[in-house]
Scaffold this motif. Sequence first.
Motif, mmCIF file in Angstrom:
data_model
loop_
_atom_site.group_PDB
_atom_site.id
_atom_site.type_symbol
_atom_site.label_atom_id
_atom_site.label_comp_id
_atom_site.label_asym_id
_atom_site.label_seq_id
_atom_site.Cartn_x
_atom_site.Cartn_y
_atom_site.Cartn_z
ATOM 1 N N MET A 1 0.820 -1.208 0.000
ATOM 2 C CA MET A 1 0.000 0.000 0.000
ATOM 3 C C MET A 1 0.858 1.264 0.000
ATOM 4 S SD MET A 1 -3.109 -0.779 2.588
ATOM 5 C CE MET A 1 -4.219 0.370 1.815
ATOM 6 N N LEU A 2 1.855 1.257 0.846
ATOM 7 C CA LEU A 2 2.731 2.419 0.937
ATOM 8 C C LEU A 2 3.415 2.692 -0.405
ATOM 9 C CD1 LEU A 2 3.633 4.422 3.136
ATOM 10 C CD2 LEU A 2 5.520 2.901 3.634
ATOM 11 N N LYS A 3 3.819 1.617 -1.067
ATOM 12 C CA LYS A 3 4.506 1.782 -2.352
ATOM 13 C C LYS A 3 3.592 2.334 -3.439
ATOM 14 C CE LYS A 3 3.952 -3.022 -3.896
ATOM 15 N NZ LYS A 3 2.857 -3.355 -3.051
ATOM 16 N N ASP A 4 2.272 2.225 -3.245
ATOM 17 C CA ASP A 4 1.315 2.703 -4.231
ATOM 18 C C ASP A 4 0.990 4.192 -4.079
ATOM 19 O OD1 ASP A 4 1.145 0.119 -5.267
ATOM 20 O OD2 ASP A 4 -0.491 -0.424 -3.903
ATOM 21 N N LEU A 5 1.468 4.803 -3.024
ATOM 22 C CA LEU A 5 1.207 6.230 -2.810
ATOM 23 C C LEU A 5 2.035 7.067 -3.776
ATOM 24 C CD1 LEU A 5 1.241 6.340 1.091
ATOM 25 C CD2 LEU A 5 -0.759 6.317 -0.399
#
Length: 124
Positions: A1-5
């Motif tokens: 999820m963090l990488k998708d920001l």
Amino acid sequence: MLKDLAPGVKISISRSISKSFEQYMSRIGWDENKYSLEDFIKEWREYIINSSSWYSQLSEETKADPVFHEELAAKINETIEKIFNEEPTQEQIEEIEKLQQQQGKEFDYSCKMEAKYIVDTQKN
């Protein structure tokens, strides 16, 4: 999820961790006996809610997601490890050596951020 920001949000998250960690460590005088990860996390949460722009950009769903929290915890650990591994600059080392000679006492420091704290507090 963090990488998708968005890249800007990811950078802001890292900066908020660094900034609040620096404030927390300064508040406790870089005393490792006073350090508490739980206290730091509380201060960081206050910081992101009250002082960061990226937090308001996240959906409530993302904020509540346990996977997101796990990734944030990993990011916090990674950022703190980076801080502790960043060597003081030559300028900081020279400045601290001068301060030690002037004040007749020795200062212990292990990273760039702690060296900055020593220089800032001893000059003032």
